[in-house]
Design a protein around this motif. Sequence first.
Motif, PDB file in Angstrom:
ATOM      1  N   ASN A   2     -11.503  -6.553 -21.154  1.00  0.00           N
ATOM      2  CA  ASN A   2     -10.326  -6.117 -21.902  1.00  0.00           C
ATOM      3  C   ASN A   2     -10.463  -4.641 -22.270  1.00  0.00           C
ATOM      4  O   ASN A   2     -11.443  -4.255 -22.918  1.00  0.00           O
ATOM      5  CB  ASN A   2     -10.168  -6.954 -23.174  1.00  0.00           C
ATOM      6  CG  ASN A   2      -9.822  -8.400 -22.864  1.00  0.00           C
ATOM      7  OD1 ASN A   2      -8.870  -8.670 -22.155  1.00  0.00           O
ATOM      8  ND2 ASN A   2     -10.620  -9.332 -23.368  1.00  0.00           N
ATOM      9  N   VAL A   3      -9.498  -3.849 -21.839  1.00  0.00           N
ATOM     10  CA  VAL A   3      -9.512  -2.413 -22.096  1.00  0.00           C
ATOM     11  C   VAL A   3      -8.239  -2.015 -22.826  1.00  0.00           C
ATOM     12  O   VAL A   3      -7.131  -2.399 -22.424  1.00  0.00           O
ATOM     13  CB  VAL A   3      -9.634  -1.617 -20.773  1.00  0.00           C
ATOM     14  CG1 VAL A   3      -9.427  -0.124 -21.016  1.00  0.00           C
ATOM     15  CG2 VAL A   3     -10.996  -1.853 -20.131  1.00  0.00           C
ATOM     16  N   GLY A   4      -8.393  -1.278 -23.910  1.00  0.00           N
ATOM     17  CA  GLY A   4      -7.239  -0.759 -24.635  1.00  0.00           C
ATOM     18  C   GLY A   4      -6.992   0.687 -24.259  1.00  0.00           C
ATOM     19  O   GLY A   4      -7.933   1.474 -24.148  1.00  0.00           O
ATOM     20  N   VAL A   5      -5.738   1.051 -24.044  1.00  0.00           N
ATOM     21  CA  VAL A   5      -5.368   2.439 -23.745  1.00  0.00           C
ATOM     22  C   VAL A   5      -4.433   2.931 -24.839  1.00  0.00           C
ATOM     23  O   VAL A   5      -3.369   2.348 -25.068  1.00  0.00           O
ATOM     24  CB  VAL A   5      -4.676   2.568 -22.373  1.00  0.00           C
ATOM     25  CG1 VAL A   5      -4.226   4.013 -22.145  1.00  0.00           C
ATOM     26  CG2 VAL A   5      -5.614   2.132 -21.255  1.00  0.00           C
ATOM     27  N   CYS A  33      -9.644   3.644 -23.958  1.00  0.00           N
ATOM     28  CA  CYS A  33      -9.331   4.966 -23.398  1.00  0.00           C
ATOM     29  C   CYS A  33      -8.359   5.648 -24.345  1.00  0.00           C
ATOM     30  O   CYS A  33      -7.290   5.116 -24.650  1.00  0.00           O
ATOM     31  CB  CYS A  33      -8.698   4.844 -22.013  1.00  0.00           C
ATOM     32  SG  CYS A  33      -8.167   6.436 -21.324  1.00  0.00           S
ATOM     33  N   ALA A  34      -8.748   6.820 -24.845  1.00  0.00           N
ATOM     34  CA  ALA A  34      -7.905   7.585 -25.768  1.00  0.00           C
ATOM     35  C   ALA A  34      -7.378   8.809 -25.033  1.00  0.00           C
ATOM     36  O   ALA A  34      -8.157   9.641 -24.564  1.00  0.00           O
ATOM     37  CB  ALA A  34      -8.701   8.003 -26.994  1.00  0.00           C
ATOM     38  N   ILE A  35      -6.064   8.918 -24.950  1.00  0.00           N
ATOM     39  CA  ILE A  35      -5.449  10.004 -24.190  1.00  0.00           C
ATOM     40  C   ILE A  35      -4.863  11.034 -25.154  1.00  0.00           C
ATOM     41  O   ILE A  35      -3.887  10.767 -25.835  1.00  0.00           O
ATOM     42  CB  ILE A  35      -4.366   9.467 -23.238  1.00  0.00           C
ATOM     43  CG1 ILE A  35      -4.965   8.387 -22.334  1.00  0.00           C
ATOM     44  CG2 ILE A  35      -3.782  10.587 -22.391  1.00  0.00           C
ATOM     45  CD1 ILE A  35      -3.972   7.740 -21.386  1.00  0.00           C
ATOM     46  N   ALA A  36      -5.492  12.195 -25.227  1.00  0.00           N
ATOM     47  CA  ALA A  36      -5.181  13.340 -26.095  1.00  0.00           C
ATOM     48  C   ALA A  36      -6.051  13.309 -27.354  1.00  0.00           C
ATOM     49  O   ALA A  36      -6.460  12.234 -27.827  1.00  0.00           O
ATOM     50  CB  ALA A  36      -3.701  13.413 -26.462  1.00  0.00           C
ATOM     51  N   THR A  57     -13.801   3.193 -35.253  1.00  0.00           N
ATOM     52  CA  THR A  57     -14.912   2.375 -34.740  1.00  0.00           C
ATOM     53  C   THR A  57     -16.024   3.255 -34.186  1.00  0.00           C
ATOM     54  O   THR A  57     -15.757   4.232 -33.488  1.00  0.00           O
ATOM     55  CB  THR A  57     -14.432   1.408 -33.634  1.00  0.00           C
ATOM     56  OG1 THR A  57     -15.570   0.697 -33.114  1.00  0.00           O
ATOM     57  CG2 THR A  57     -13.752   2.145 -32.486  1.00  0.00           C
ATOM     58  N   ASP A  58     -17.254   2.902 -34.503  1.00  0.00           N
ATOM     59  CA  ASP A  58     -18.411   3.582 -33.929  1.00  0.00           C
ATOM     60  C   ASP A  58     -19.195   2.633 -33.029  1.00  0.00           C
ATOM     61  O   ASP A  58     -20.331   2.916 -32.652  1.00  0.00           O
ATOM     62  CB  ASP A  58     -19.320   4.155 -35.017  1.00  0.00           C
ATOM     63  CG  ASP A  58     -19.824   3.085 -35.989  1.00  0.00           C
ATOM     64  OD1 ASP A  58     -19.528   1.895 -35.770  1.00  0.00           O
ATOM     65  OD2 ASP A  58     -20.514   3.442 -36.961  1.00  0.00           O
ATOM     66  N   GLU A  59     -18.581   1.509 -32.687  1.00  0.00           N
ATOM     67  CA  GLU A  59     -19.244   0.508 -31.851  1.00  0.00           C
ATOM     68  C   GLU A  59     -18.603   0.358 -30.473  1.00  0.00           C
ATOM     69  O   GLU A  59     -19.297   0.303 -29.460  1.00  0.00           O
ATOM     70  CB  GLU A  59     -19.247  -0.845 -32.563  1.00  0.00           C
ATOM     71  CG  GLU A  59     -20.050  -0.851 -33.862  1.00  0.00           C
ATOM     72  CD  GLU A  59     -20.029  -2.212 -34.533  1.00  0.00           C
ATOM     73  OE1 GLU A  59     -19.322  -3.114 -34.029  1.00  0.00           O
ATOM     74  OE2 GLU A  59     -20.712  -2.376 -35.560  1.00  0.00           O
ATOM     75  N   ILE A  60     -17.293   0.295 -30.410  1.00  0.00           N
ATOM     76  CA  ILE A  60     -16.611   0.123 -29.124  1.00  0.00           C
ATOM     77  C   ILE A  60     -16.706   1.418 -28.309  1.00  0.00           C
ATOM     78  O   ILE A  60     -16.402   2.493 -28.829  1.00  0.00           O
ATOM     79  CB  ILE A  60     -15.130  -0.252 -29.334  1.00  0.00           C
ATOM     80  CG1 ILE A  60     -15.016  -1.568 -30.114  1.00  0.00           C
ATOM     81  CG2 ILE A  60     -14.405  -0.376 -27.987  1.00  0.00           C
ATOM     82  CD1 ILE A  60     -13.596  -1.938 -30.481  1.00  0.00           C
ATOM     83  N   PRO A  61     -17.110   1.357 -27.056  1.00  0.00           N
ATOM     84  CA  PRO A  61     -17.160   2.564 -26.221  1.00  0.00           C
ATOM     85  C   PRO A  61     -15.769   3.188 -26.069  1.00  0.00           C
ATOM     86  O   PRO A  61     -14.780   2.472 -25.857  1.00  0.00           O
ATOM     87  CB  PRO A  61     -17.672   2.042 -24.877  1.00  0.00           C
ATOM     88  CG  PRO A  61     -18.362   0.767 -25.192  1.00  0.00           C
ATOM     89  CD  PRO A  61     -17.607   0.163 -26.340  1.00  0.00           C
ATOM     90  N   ILE A  62     -15.708   4.494 -26.199  1.00  0.00           N
ATOM     91  CA  ILE A  62     -14.446   5.225 -26.084  1.00  0.00           C
ATOM     92  C   ILE A  62     -14.585   6.284 -24.997  1.00  0.00           C
ATOM     93  O   ILE A  62     -15.526   7.079 -25.008  1.00  0.00           O
ATOM     94  CB  ILE A  62     -14.068   5.909 -27.404  1.00  0.00           C
ATOM     95  CG1 ILE A  62     -13.916   4.881 -28.532  1.00  0.00           C
ATOM     96  CG2 ILE A  62     -12.774   6.725 -27.251  1.00  0.00           C
ATOM     97  CD1 ILE A  62     -13.837   5.497 -29.914  1.00  0.00           C
ATOM     98  N   VAL A  63     -13.652   6.292 -24.052  1.00  0.00           N
ATOM     99  CA  VAL A  63     -13.583   7.388 -23.086  1.00  0.00           C
ATOM    100  C   VAL A  63     -12.271   8.132 -23.334  1.00  0.00           C
ATOM    101  O   VAL A  63     -11.214   7.519 -23.440  1.00  0.00           O
ATOM    102  CB  VAL A  63     -13.674   6.901 -21.627  1.00  0.00           C
ATOM    103  CG1 VAL A  63     -15.052   6.391 -21.303  1.00  0.00           C
ATOM    104  CG2 VAL A  63     -12.633   5.843 -21.324  1.00  0.00           C
ATOM    105  N   GLY A  64     -12.361   9.440 -23.463  1.00  0.00           N
ATOM    106  CA  GLY A  64     -11.186  10.241 -23.722  1.00  0.00           C
ATOM    107  C   GLY A  64     -10.776  11.029 -22.494  1.00  0.00           C
ATOM    108  O   GLY A  64     -11.581  11.273 -21.596  1.00  0.00           O
ATOM    109  N   THR A  65      -9.513  11.430 -22.452  1.00  0.00           N
ATOM    110  CA  THR A  65      -9.033  12.356 -21.438  1.00  0.00           C
ATOM    111  C   THR A  65      -7.899  13.170 -22.031  1.00  0.00           C
ATOM    112  O   THR A  65      -7.338  12.800 -23.071  1.00  0.00           O
ATOM    113  CB  THR A  65      -8.597  11.620 -20.156  1.00  0.00           C
ATOM    114  OG1 THR A  65      -8.373  12.589 -19.118  1.00  0.00           O
ATOM    115  CG2 THR A  65      -7.339  10.796 -20.369  1.00  0.00           C
TER     116      THR A  65
END
Length: 327
Positions: free
Chosen positions: A35-38, A99-102, A113-121
């Motif tokens: 499950n991935v949140g964008v 995935c966090a965009i901006a 959250t400091d636990e769930i991995p976050i990738v930004g672009t």
Amino acid sequence: MKNVLKRFARLGLALTLTAGMTMAAAQVEAGKTFNVGVCQLVEHGALDAANRGFVDGLAKAGFKEGVNLKIDQQNAQADQSNLANIAHRFISNRVDLICAIATPAAQTIANATDEIPIVGTAITDYVVAKLAKTNEKPGANVTGTTDMNPVEEQLKMLMKFVPNMKTVGTIYSSSEVNSQLQVEILKAAAAKCGLQVKEATVSTVNDIQQAARSLVGKVEGIYIPTDNVLASAVPTLLSITDEEKIPVVAGEGSFVEAGCLGSLGIDYYTLGVQTGMMAADILKGKAQPATMAIQGQKECAAVVNAKALKTLGLKLPKEFKNAKMVG
């Protein structure tokens, strides 16, 4: 004897980490659905392209919707309360990665959250935005791709269209850290080129026309950074600049597709694909955000709007004869 024990301890740790990564990879093969949140800040060309690229990057790495991947797409419509609600939604649903965009989206998610991995672009500077300690080793649960654009080269592009330019104007959102950073780079580049800089800031799209009018008669050209407020309302800006025959060079290509004169910048779709590939490595257990370096796009391409050239009465400089033409 102590050294031998230490070597065995290190070996045991290495085997444990390797086993963990192998198990994570095996889970992908075994048919687990991730499950991935964008979370996208707002709807506009650049961020939309990055979003599409992210999904395609995941697919390219073996994570496909309806097979082993479920994506929860959320758009905050540039509203801070929406960002907070989206962050809590993802945390409550215990998504495997976000995935966090901006930049504002990434900051809100990272604060939640400091636990769930976050990738930004579509983020210009992770360190300035306090999302990472360093680009090489982010140090927490956030990594991703940067859209830092070649501001000095873009200014020089504008100077090719307006060779006698003495003053360059810039319009940007006063609340966007990344926009402020790009303008500081612009000022340094302008000083090197012997140009003065006139600034106008906006808070919302409703301020854009007034900001543009404040520069009329004072500048020969305008540079706008990769700013989310401006990106949402390029036609509003051009309604003033086109009438006054003021060329506008922008921080990235979607602004040019919307009518600005030109850009020498990155491709947000390609950046999104790169981000998706990074996310896949995290989901597979091959990497962790804390030690996964921030990545950038290496090559930039020129894009010019043919309609804007005609509207402004300008000729295409020979340096950009191979530029991608739009409009």
